[in-house]
Design a protein around this motif. Sequence first.
Motif, PDB file in Angstrom:
ATOM      1  N   ASN A 139      53.661  -7.833   7.046  1.00 22.01           N
ATOM      2  CA  ASN A 139      52.656  -7.217   7.912  1.00 22.01           C
ATOM      3  C   ASN A 139      53.286  -6.665   9.196  1.00 22.01           C
ATOM      4  N   ILE A 140      54.316  -7.344   9.696  1.00 20.96           N
ATOM      5  CA  ILE A 140      54.983  -6.831  10.907  1.00 20.96           C
ATOM      6  C   ILE A 140      55.570  -5.452  10.605  1.00 20.96           C
ATOM      7  N   ILE A 157      44.091  -6.536  14.819  1.00 20.01           N
ATOM      8  CA  ILE A 157      44.314  -7.929  14.415  1.00 20.01           C
ATOM      9  C   ILE A 157      43.136  -8.812  14.850  1.00 20.01           C
ATOM     10  N   ASN A 158      42.680  -8.594  16.075  1.00 14.40           N
ATOM     11  CA  ASN A 158      41.543  -9.398  16.555  1.00 14.40           C
ATOM     12  C   ASN A 158      40.297  -9.142  15.719  1.00 14.40           C
ATOM     13  N   THR A 159      40.071  -7.883  15.363  1.00 20.58           N
ATOM     14  CA  THR A 159      38.893  -7.561  14.535  1.00 20.58           C
ATOM     15  C   THR A 159      39.000  -8.282  13.189  1.00 20.58           C
ATOM     16  N   CYS A 160      40.187  -8.242  12.595  1.00 17.86           N
ATOM     17  CA  CYS A 160      40.371  -8.910  11.294  1.00 17.86           C
ATOM     18  C   CYS A 160      40.078 -10.401  11.426  1.00 17.86           C
ATOM     19  N   ILE A 165      38.784 -11.271   7.939  1.00 16.04           N
ATOM     20  CA  ILE A 165      39.414 -10.385   6.949  1.00 16.04           C
ATOM     21  C   ILE A 165      40.881 -10.788   6.852  1.00 16.04           C
ATOM     22  N   LYS A 166      41.344 -11.033   5.658  1.00 11.61           N
ATOM     23  CA  LYS A 166      42.750 -11.415   5.481  1.00 11.61           C
ATOM     24  C   LYS A 166      43.626 -10.221   5.877  1.00 11.61           C
ATOM     25  N   ILE A 167      44.618 -10.474   6.734  1.00  9.68           N
ATOM     26  CA  ILE A 167      45.451  -9.356   7.181  1.00  9.68           C
ATOM     27  C   ILE A 167      46.493  -9.029   6.113  1.00  9.68           C
ATOM     28  N   THR A 195      41.047  -4.866  -0.453  1.00 11.97           N
ATOM     29  CA  THR A 195      42.129  -4.271   0.371  1.00 11.97           C
ATOM     30  C   THR A 195      42.258  -2.763   0.181  1.00 11.97           C
ATOM     31  N   THR A 196      41.908  -2.257  -1.006  1.00  9.53           N
ATOM     32  CA  THR A 196      42.055  -0.804  -1.228  1.00  9.53           C
ATOM     33  C   THR A 196      41.000  -0.008  -0.439  1.00  9.53           C
TER      34      THR A 196
END
Lengths: 571, 90
Positions: A139-140, A157-160, A165-167, A195-196
Amino acid sequence: MNEYDLVKLFLKYHIDYESLKEITITNDINNLEEILRYLINEKKISPKNLAKSPSIFNTKSITIKDNFSFLEEVNLKKALSNCLHVLNTNNDKLKETYYYVLENYGPSYLEKITSILSVPVERIKLIELSFSDTLSKENILSAATSKFDIFDLTKIINTCINEKIKILPTVFLRNSDEIKALSTICHQKKVSLNTTMFHRSPDEVEQIINFCQENSLAILGAYFLRKPDEVEEIINITKNISDKPLSLAFNRTPSEVKDIIKICQEEQTPLTSNMFLRTPDEVKKIIKLCQKENIPLTGSHFQQPYQDFEDILGYCQENNLNLTASMLFRKKDEISSIRSFCNEKNLPIYETMYKRTPSEVEEIFNYCSKNNLSITPNLFRKKPHETTTIITTCKNLKLPPSSVVFKRTPDEIIDITSIFLKYFKTLPIKNAFNQKPKEVEDIIKLCLSKNIAITGTLFQKKAPSIKDSIDYLEKNYGEKYLKPLIIIKDKNHLAKVFPLLDSLGVLDIVINSPSILTLTEEEIKDRIAFLDRINENIVVGETFNSLFGLSRKNYLLRVEKENNKEGALTL
Amino acid sequence: MDIDFSKINDIYGKDILYSCGENFDDLVENITILKKLGIENIYEVVERYPLLFLDDSKDFSSKINNFFLHLGTNYKEILENNMTLWEELL
């Protein structure tokens, strides 16, 4: 630059100029021609792929050549095909990023996220500093290749996190407002977020969901790879040719889907979903090549582009190797590298190795050598970083080392261990890792409910098949036949052999002598007829006659001996 | 390789047939182990007892060694006359 010259030049190299009209080409025509000649003629890059990265048409040919040579040298040429834009990068910067990622992340990340090479090291380091506690390595790097700055990434990231929601790498395709909107839509429509979905705008996602719900269709992740009108068109085209939705068809445009179906009809070839991994032209060429070489066509033959498939086939013919489905996960050079590496290290060549790149095979080998672990085929089922995580997970759970655990993810290993601790207060038996946690629990519940001893062999089957056999036996013959070595056989086989043994009055013997069930119905009947001929009983003592235990060869010898004896008596 | 996979499908069903495909490397390696030990009717053993061959080769090898030691030096002959003994390994 004169537009007429440009059209002529692109036409010469089979690039559709119409698709590039929105791009302003500022490059000198000679420099541009040198780029096209070098990449298309010399380096065999497909014109179609090149047109997807038009920014390289405005780069100096020397930069492109330097970068390409370097990436060839470090075996990343193949991974480049979908991110040719990295060739624009300043050569020194590209090398700096390459070595940084190689050292800090490993070669598998470079192959998976090759776009990272166009990102300066400073940006990667900044993202690491900001998010290394929250984001995985993958993810980085995905965040680094995105268009967002640190402020936007923080919001994403905060919204996820807030929306649970899995990042995953695809979240970085959308800004935080769009992610929130997607989450709200899914919540309102009672649909799980896939995810799609991040490939499409919230409006498009909503349109696709509405279409599926209005038409009572299951929502597949693959739908979100296409625009709503294309989804509708592809569903309409394919509904008459397959009972199940063809997910892979959404990799292609509706007109390509139509063309592939037409090719199959013309060539009188059954349609397989893997065909949609390729363009219609490639599908046709692969079918023709298999017909020419007299190779039975299978879905795996469409795993690779035509040129790669032809190269692999040629390599197998040159080296007298059988073409296997696993080989088609890789390119010819990679197959060759894996084989050379194994020869050099005196390792057997496992089919599972072809699921990995040569560098991943080497990485897994080095890790195992360093940690004194035996090399087994299952080790190559997972990527190197997953392999190491699995080993750590097993150590933490105090699970004895076994190769079968590599069939599962670390989370699945933890779940299976918890299931065994819950039901038996012991660690799992090794074979349980052949199945996913839900399947393991279903098998355990099923066996416990019927008082069946739980043995490792049962985990080679899925619960519904075991249940079919149990139901058949229980309904027709009673609970006493519910033994692991009996219920592991197919219900249809039991439905042929049980009535036969029952009609002979010897069914009860099967409880302690189940090995007879490893013969086919025909073989059992044949041996029974022979016993009848030589006046021997089917059952001797409490077991079946030892004739049922003879190998086919010894059985035939026995029959021959008897025939000779009878022949001599007749004379 | 001359294994009649349709027999495995008939006797054990599709799940076991898929497991054979999924664990093909182990299957091949375990067959090699038996070949080296002089077992002649290996393909028949695979068809009748495929589950045995789905183990990784390290475990398979250790199980086989103990089994043959227990049977004695004429293990080949014993097993050809009594294939049901293979079931003891399951």
